[in-house]
Design a protein around this motif. Structure first.
Motif, PDB file in Angstrom:
ATOM      1  N   ALA A 134       0.838  -1.197   0.000  1.00 45.42           N
ATOM      2  CA  ALA A 134       0.000   0.000   0.000  1.00 45.42           C
ATOM      3  C   ALA A 134       0.877   1.252   0.000  1.00 45.42           C
ATOM      4  O   ALA A 134       0.611   2.227  -0.713  1.00 45.42           O
ATOM      5  N   ARG A 135       1.955   1.198   0.758  1.00 43.33           N
ATOM      6  CA  ARG A 135       2.858   2.334   0.802  1.00 43.33           C
ATOM      7  C   ARG A 135       3.558   2.513  -0.542  1.00 43.33           C
ATOM      8  O   ARG A 135       3.762   3.636  -1.000  1.00 43.33           O
ATOM      9  N   ASN A 136       3.878   1.397  -1.195  1.00 41.48           N
ATOM     10  CA  ASN A 136       4.442   1.501  -2.546  1.00 41.48           C
ATOM     11  C   ASN A 136       3.459   2.195  -3.479  1.00 41.48           C
ATOM     12  O   ASN A 136       3.852   2.955  -4.368  1.00 41.48           O
ATOM     13  N   ALA A 137       2.177   1.909  -3.289  1.00 42.02           N
ATOM     14  CA  ALA A 137       1.153   2.572  -4.106  1.00 42.02           C
ATOM     15  C   ALA A 137       1.165   4.076  -3.844  1.00 42.02           C
ATOM     16  O   ALA A 137       1.155   4.887  -4.775  1.00 42.02           O
ATOM     17  N   LEU A 138       1.210   4.449  -2.569  1.00 34.63           N
ATOM     18  CA  LEU A 138       1.268   5.879  -2.224  1.00 34.63           C
ATOM     19  C   LEU A 138       2.516   6.514  -2.839  1.00 34.63           C
ATOM     20  O   LEU A 138       2.463   7.635  -3.366  1.00 34.63           O
ATOM     21  N   ALA A 139       3.635   5.786  -2.780  1.00 38.89           N
ATOM     22  CA  ALA A 139       4.893   6.317  -3.321  1.00 38.89           C
ATOM     23  C   ALA A 139       4.762   6.586  -4.811  1.00 38.89           C
ATOM     24  O   ALA A 139       5.449   7.450  -5.356  1.00 38.89           O
ATOM     25  N   ASN A 140       3.883   5.845  -5.468  1.00 36.61           N
ATOM     26  CA  ASN A 140       3.663   6.050  -6.889  1.00 36.61           C
ATOM     27  C   ASN A 140       2.460   6.949  -7.164  1.00 36.61           C
ATOM     28  O   ASN A 140       1.946   6.982  -8.285  1.00 36.61           O
ATOM     29  N   GLY A 141       2.000   7.624  -6.125  1.00 35.00           N
ATOM     30  CA  GLY A 141       0.928   8.602  -6.303  1.00 35.00           C
ATOM     31  C   GLY A 141      -0.449   7.998  -6.492  1.00 35.00           C
ATOM     32  O   GLY A 141      -1.344   8.647  -7.025  1.00 35.00           O
ATOM     33  N   LEU A 142      -0.629   6.767  -6.063  1.00 40.71           N
ATOM     34  CA  LEU A 142      -1.913   6.092  -6.264  1.00 40.71           C
ATOM     35  C   LEU A 142      -2.753   6.086  -4.988  1.00 40.71           C
ATOM     36  O   LEU A 142      -2.223   5.936  -3.888  1.00 40.71           O
ATOM     37  N   HIS A 143      -4.074   6.257  -5.175  1.00 38.43           N
ATOM     38  CA  HIS A 143      -4.996   5.960  -4.085  1.00 38.43           C
ATOM     39  C   HIS A 143      -5.006   4.441  -3.895  1.00 38.43           C
ATOM     40  O   HIS A 143      -4.654   3.696  -4.808  1.00 38.43           O
ATOM     41  N   VAL A 144      -5.426   3.996  -2.713  1.00 45.77           N
ATOM     42  CA  VAL A 144      -5.296   2.564  -2.427  1.00 45.77           C
ATOM     43  C   VAL A 144      -6.589   1.995  -1.880  1.00 45.77           C
ATOM     44  O   VAL A 144      -7.249   2.606  -1.036  1.00 45.77           O
ATOM     45  N   MET A 145      -6.921   0.814  -2.370  1.00 47.86           N
ATOM     46  CA  MET A 145      -7.961   0.009  -1.734  1.00 47.86           C
ATOM     47  C   MET A 145      -7.267  -1.244  -1.220  1.00 47.86           C
ATOM     48  O   MET A 145      -6.712  -2.012  -1.997  1.00 47.86           O
ATOM     49  N   ILE A 146      -7.265  -1.426   0.103  1.00 47.96           N
ATOM     50  CA  ILE A 146      -6.614  -2.607   0.685  1.00 47.96           C
ATOM     51  C   ILE A 146      -7.689  -3.638   1.007  1.00 47.96           C
ATOM     52  O   ILE A 146      -8.459  -3.477   1.952  1.00 47.96           O
ATOM     53  N   PHE A 147      -7.747  -4.666   0.205  1.00 44.53           N
ATOM     54  CA  PHE A 147      -8.697  -5.761   0.402  1.00 44.53           C
ATOM     55  C   PHE A 147      -8.205  -6.684   1.513  1.00 44.53           C
ATOM     56  O   PHE A 147      -8.996  -7.268   2.244  1.00 44.53           O
ATOM     57  N   SER A 148      -6.874  -6.790   1.622  1.00 39.76           N
ATOM     58  CA  SER A 148      -6.277  -7.698   2.611  1.00 39.76           C
ATOM     59  C   SER A 148      -6.762  -7.386   4.019  1.00 39.76           C
ATOM     60  O   SER A 148      -6.970  -6.218   4.360  1.00 39.76           O
ATOM     61  N   ASP A 149      -6.895  -8.440   4.823  1.00 41.56           N
ATOM     62  CA  ASP A 149      -7.120  -8.192   6.246  1.00 41.56           C
ATOM     63  C   ASP A 149      -5.851  -8.589   7.000  1.00 41.56           C
ATOM     64  O   ASP A 149      -4.812  -8.822   6.384  1.00 41.56           O
ATOM     65  N   ASN A 150      -5.934  -8.651   8.324  1.00 43.17           N
ATOM     66  CA  ASN A 150      -4.748  -8.961   9.141  1.00 43.17           C
ATOM     67  C   ASN A 150      -3.620  -7.956   8.948  1.00 43.17           C
ATOM     68  O   ASN A 150      -2.449  -8.331   8.907  1.00 43.17           O
ATOM     69  N   VAL A 151      -3.977  -6.688   8.778  1.00 45.46           N
ATOM     70  CA  VAL A 151      -2.964  -5.633   8.748  1.00 45.46           C
ATOM     71  C   VAL A 151      -2.929  -5.022  10.150  1.00 45.46           C
ATOM     72  O   VAL A 151      -3.976  -4.695  10.713  1.00 45.46           O
ATOM     73  N   ALA A 152      -1.735  -4.910  10.711  1.00 47.08           N
ATOM     74  CA  ALA A 152      -1.618  -4.369  12.075  1.00 47.08           C
ATOM     75  C   ALA A 152      -2.206  -2.965  12.126  1.00 47.08           C
ATOM     76  O   ALA A 152      -2.028  -2.173  11.204  1.00 47.08           O
ATOM     77  N   ILE A 153      -2.923  -2.651  13.226  1.00 52.19           N
ATOM     78  CA  ILE A 153      -3.643  -1.373  13.290  1.00 52.19           C
ATOM     79  C   ILE A 153      -2.681  -0.183  13.291  1.00 52.19           C
ATOM     80  O   ILE A 153      -2.983   0.880  12.751  1.00 52.19           O
ATOM     81  N   GLU A 154      -1.460  -0.378  13.851  1.00 58.98           N
ATOM     82  CA  GLU A 154      -0.512   0.748  13.835  1.00 58.98           C
ATOM     83  C   GLU A 154      -0.036   1.016  12.401  1.00 58.98           C
ATOM     84  O   GLU A 154       0.235   2.158  12.032  1.00 58.98           O
TER      85      GLU A 154
END
Lengths: 505, 479
Positions: A134-154
């Motif tokens: 997701a951060r790579n997407a931001l680095a490339n100027g993209l909005h992100v939809m994260i379908f994945s779960d189990n991402v740490a809240i921090e």
């Protein structure tokens, strides 16, 4: 090792050494071949063949402009066959060169470069890697939809802050559904265009409200997913507030519906304050929350159906099914849900109707399930059911199994089901339910369901409803109405049995 | 940077980069939505925490802008390098430390006990060649007892293929980077067959080395000095167009070099037999130019060392036991991990069971964008890794493009519509993508003294880059 060595020379033939090495390997792999070499007869190559014990005086005579075919076979026949094979392969026409291989890029950066107009990344990699992508997407100027779960809240908080600083939107994690400009992303329905914008922390909540709006004659501008934890205090509603800002500015959007579990008090405050600054109409559906002080331009809805009704500006008519009579001494309700928010909505309504119910995904005030004795509402999309198994919206086999068990259990009075269609969902979920029911006995439990979907969905709403009704299922117009009907059936039969008891005394 | 506001996102149709479930991409394609699918695999060797750190190193911001600026500088220095082959001289005349009993070897630092078979074989041969002992057994005993010192070539502006032996009297080619004034050294390629670079150490090997020292070295040195030096950049450009990638395939550049040097060789000696021997030696060795390309690579990369905040790889090399990587911002620090086995084709009589793991300083050519990175220019080479066709060669170069930050416009590949070779390996991109550099290589027999048994492609181990990424993140205050 003994064996028969054959050499043959082709004069004035030059072939690329790599091509020859490949051919040598093929020939060496033939049955009965101990060693094989096809080499240009340079001194260094002849030395290699000499050392390998496959150079005859004939081969020794080869020059740097000659091709040596050297074979060592277990016997004369094997060596001869291999030599013939080698010559045949040398002479065979080469297969036409392939077009440039259709190579898939391996990195988000390369994909973004290949699609210069890209504005959104959808991330569905294993959760532990989702934040990095997701951060790579931001680095490339993209909005992100994260379908994945189990991402740490921090990580979620960090990503959303980084995105906000760049004016980018992070939908999710665990964002199953979004509709941007009519384009369904991941699990979403084909919903007509209209003037209602939806912001949702839950996938099926967004699906239910957007499809109800569609089926009742209106449409949506966008459906923005924010992820199930966005309104927790540790995330602070970052995406929700950005989505409100965007839909507030969007000239097409007149009415904004916000769907979530009840938010943290602080976050609710911030959201209410933001809504107060808008001139647009808001409907807030914090599943189960009945009271919240709101500005003039906002109303509260405690169920998804109510939220859709408020957005539509009218009530949704029930399908008009009569309250079904329950069979015999059957008393128990069993809800088998594939949609988490639909499951929560069912609990809200049953709680409100005073029906005791337990769940594996209980809302506040509902107990955790324990034992077989209770009315139960199961969320089959919860983690404990999806480890190593596809989500029940994709693969209905787990629910089919539980449905079979519920049908044969002698105490099951009512079975409640949701049938969610649209992109990403199973091809024919109604058909799969119908198939199970076709084998069930007479005088069994009453089955009540609703279908979340639209006429334009690939599975087609009406066709799915028809399929269920043909199988004997009572299909209500919304999940809430289906639950209300189930509650009414339980209440009336309890009333009836109470009367029976009274008359017997 | 691209980037549209949330408002604009809502005004336009989505155009999607899909990372993960391909069914999402299929649905979107079916709806006419532009979509680019990423063929994803876990990055950072499966270390999710490191993947997260590396994603921070890539996220535009104040700190990362320093990285970008440093990397732009690194690439500028690479592209502006002007390598010229100017001389051949005895190694000790340019590496004064060699006057002691010192042997330079390929790869990161290693002591005798951990050296692989061919490296030990070459060391014994080199000792005998220098006359430090009377026979091979004594040479081996001397090395084993600590009687000689070992140092990596890279510590002395030098490189060597495979075992990479450099001792005091060996002739080394000198490449001067005229833009930055630095020089780099590499021995003369010995040819095919039994050679010291593959661990060979018998009389044939030592006699050839003596001839290189006594005849070819001085002659080639004089020819080069007289010629005023042979610029290499343009020669590489032409070689790429002729099917060389300058690691496994140097046929074209060897020919181009011979064409340039022949008249100068002829003028440098009146002994026509000597001249004939020199010409025959160069023209009889398709890999003659490899060592020139390696010295050139070192001359190009040395000025890139030590740029603060630059994550560009400045050296990759192997000693047959370990793989070593250096990165600009961390200067002379080695990031070391066990070498991998090449995948390739074997000469008759040999198989994988005979192969020594990856070896040599030659990966310096991949560091400057040649070798495995320029595979598309040399489709024939891709055959070494099995069922490779010409199209597969292109996929290698494209894949390497995903871990490099720039292209070299002067080194263009005709088959890729004259796209430049991928230039500037970025540690962040290697770790963040899980793609490791592909290195075209010869394969040595694991026993000393036997020599080359095949050729193939090896991968740089991810471990080196993982360590480098952690160190860079620490140094720059990201963790």
């Amino acid at each position: 090792m003994s064996g028969v060595v054959l050499n043959e020379i082709r004069r004035g033939v030059y072939l690329d050494s790599v091509a020859l090495m490949r051919l040598s390997r093929t020939v060496a792999g033939l049955p009965g071949v101990l060693e094989a070499a096809l080499m240009i007869g340079t001194p260094s190559n002849k030395k290699i063949m000499q050392d390998a014990g496959i150079l005859t005086p004939e081969g020794e005579a080869a020059q740097g402009s000659d091709l040596v075919l050297a074979i060592k076979g277990a016997d004369e026949a094997a060596a001869r066959a291999a030599l013939d094979q080698a010559k045949a392969q040398l002479d065979a026409p080469k297969a036409a060169a392939q077009e440039t291989a259709d190579r898939k890029v391996r990195t988000l950066r390369a994909a973004a470069n290949a699609l210069p107009d890209a504005n959104l990344a959808i991330i569905s990699v294993p959760g532990e890697f989702a934040a990095a992508e997701a951060r790579n997407a931001l680095a490339n100027g993209l909005h992100v939809m994260i379908f994945s779960d189990n991402v740490a809240i921090e990580h979620e908080r960090a990503l959303k802050e980084e995105a906000a600083a760049r004016g980018l939107l992070v939908m999710g994690p665990d964002c199953g559904t979004a509709i941007l400009n009519g384009v369904p992303l991941a699990f979403a329905n084909v919903v007509r265009k209209g003037d209602i914008g939806i912001i949702a922390a839950s996938g099926t909540g967004l699906q239910e409200v957007s499809t109800l709006i569609d089926r009742h004659g209106k449409g949506i501008t966008h459906g923005i997913g924010v992820g199930g934890r966005d309104l927790k205090e540790s995330v602070g509603g970052i995406t929700t507030l950005m989505a409100i800002d965007a839909l507030d500015r969007d000239p097409e959007t007149q009415h904004i519906v916000l769907i979530s579990k009840p938010p943290a008090a602080k976050v609710a405050e911030a959201i209410v304050a933001r809504i107060g600054k808008s001139k647009k109409q808001f409907t807030l559906c914090f599943i189960g929350l009945d009271r919240l002080s709101l500005p003039q331009n906002a109303v509260l809805a405690s169920t998804l159906t109510e939220a859709a009704e408020k957005a539509l500006g009218r009530l949704i008519v029930p399908a008009g099914a009569k309250v079904p009579m329950l069979n015999g001494q059957r008393r128990k309700l069993r809800g088998l849900y594939s949609g988490g928010t639909l499951c929560a909505e069912a609990q809200v309504i049953l709680r409100r109707k005073g029906i005791d119910v337990a769940s594996n995904a209980p809302i506040p005030g509902v107990p955790e399930i324990s034992g077989e004795a209770q009315n139960s509402i199961l969320d089959l999309g919860a983690d404990e059911y999806t480890v190593g198994r596809p989500h029940p919206m994709i693969d209905p086999s787990l629910r089919n199994e539980l449905l079979k068990q519920a049908l044969v259990a002698s105490d099951t009075a009512v079975i409640l089901l949701d049938v969610v269609i649209g992109y990403g969902a199973h091809d024919d979920p109604a058909g799969s339910v119908a198939e199970i029911l076709s084998g069930s006995a007479e005088n069994g439990p009453v089955v009540i369901a609703s279908v979340t979907g639209t006429e334009a969905d690939p599975q087609n709403y009406s066709a799915q409803v028809r399929r269920l009704r043909e199988a004997g299922v009572i299909v209500e117009s919304t999940n809430a109405k289906a639950v209300e009907l189930a509650a009414a059936a339980l209440a009336s039969s309890q009333g009836a049995s109470g009367q029976r008891r009274a008359s017997a005394s | 940077m691209r980037s549209v506001s949330v408002d604009d996102l809502l005004k336009t149709k989505p155009a999607v980069v899909n990372v993960g479930l391909e069914s999402f991409a299929r649905t979107l394609s079916g709806l006419g939505v532009p979509v680019a699918q990423v063929s994803w695999s876990p990055p950072a060797g499966g270390d999710a925490e490191l993947a997260n750190i590396v994603s921070l190193l890539n996220l535009p911001g104040e700190k990362t802008e320093r990285i970008e600026a440093a990397n732009r500088e690194a690439v500028r220095r690479m592209l502006e390098g002007d390598p010229v082959l100017i001389d051949v001289v005895p190694a000790e005349s340019v590496i004064p430390q060699l006057k002691e009993r010192l042997i330079l070897h390929a790869g990161p630092p290693i002591e005798w006990a951990r050296m692989c078979g061919p490296m030990q074989g070459a060391v014994s041969g080199a000792i005998l060649y220098e006359g430090w002992t009377k026979d091979l057994d004594a040479a081996t005993a001397l090395a084993a007892s600590g009687g000689v010192q070992f140092q990596p070539n890279h510590h002395f502006s030098a490189v060597g293929p495979m075992t990479g032996m450099i001792t005091r009297t060996m002739p080394v080619m000198v490449v001067e980077n005229r833009k930055f004034g630095n020089r780099a050294y590499c021995t003369i390629n010995e040819g095919l067959g039994k050679v010291m670079r593959f661990g060979g150490n018998d009389a044939e090997v030592l006699n050839r080395l003596a001839w290189l020292r006594d005849v070819l070295g001085p002659l080639l040195g004089k020819a080069l000095r007289d010629s005023g030096g042979i610029p290499l950049k343009a020669m590489i450009a032409r070689g790429l167009g002729m099917g060389d990638e300058m690691h496994q395939r140097n046929v074209a550049c060897t020919g181009l070099f011979l064409r340039e040097i022949s008249p100068w060789l002829a003028r440098a000696t009146s002994d026509s037999e000597k001249l004939a021997q020199a010409l025959a030696f160069i023209s009889g060795n398709d890999q003659f130019f490899l060592n020139v390309a390696m010295a050139m690579g070192k001359a190009i990369m040395d000025p890139v060392r030590g740029i603060e905040n630059s994550t560009v790889v400045t050296a990759m090399c192997r000693n047959g036991t370990d793989f070593g990587v250096r990165v600009s911002a961390t200067g002379d620090q080695w990031f070391v991990a066990p070498v991998e086995m090449p995948v390739g084709l074997y000469f008759p009589g040999y198989s994988e069971a005979d192969a020594n793991p990856d070896m040599g300083d030659s990966a310096i050519v991949e560091t400057i964008g040649l070798g495995g990175f320029a595979m598309a220019a040399a489709p024939a080479v891709v055959g070494f890794i099995g069922a490779g066709n010409a199209a597969t060669a292109v996929t290698y170069t494209k894949e390497m493009g995903e871990i490099a930050i720039a292209e070299n416009p002067e080194w263009a590949i005709p088959a890729l519509d004259f796209q430049g070779v991928p230039t500037g390996i970025d540690v962040r991109l290697v770790v963040g993508s899980g793609i490791t550099p592909a290195i075209n290589t010869g394969i040595a027999h694991k026993k000393p003294g036997i020599g080359q048994v095949g050729a193939g492609v090896a991968r740089a181990p991810m471990g080196c880059f993982q360590q480098a990424a952690r160190e860079l993140a620490r140094k720059m205050g990201f963790v």
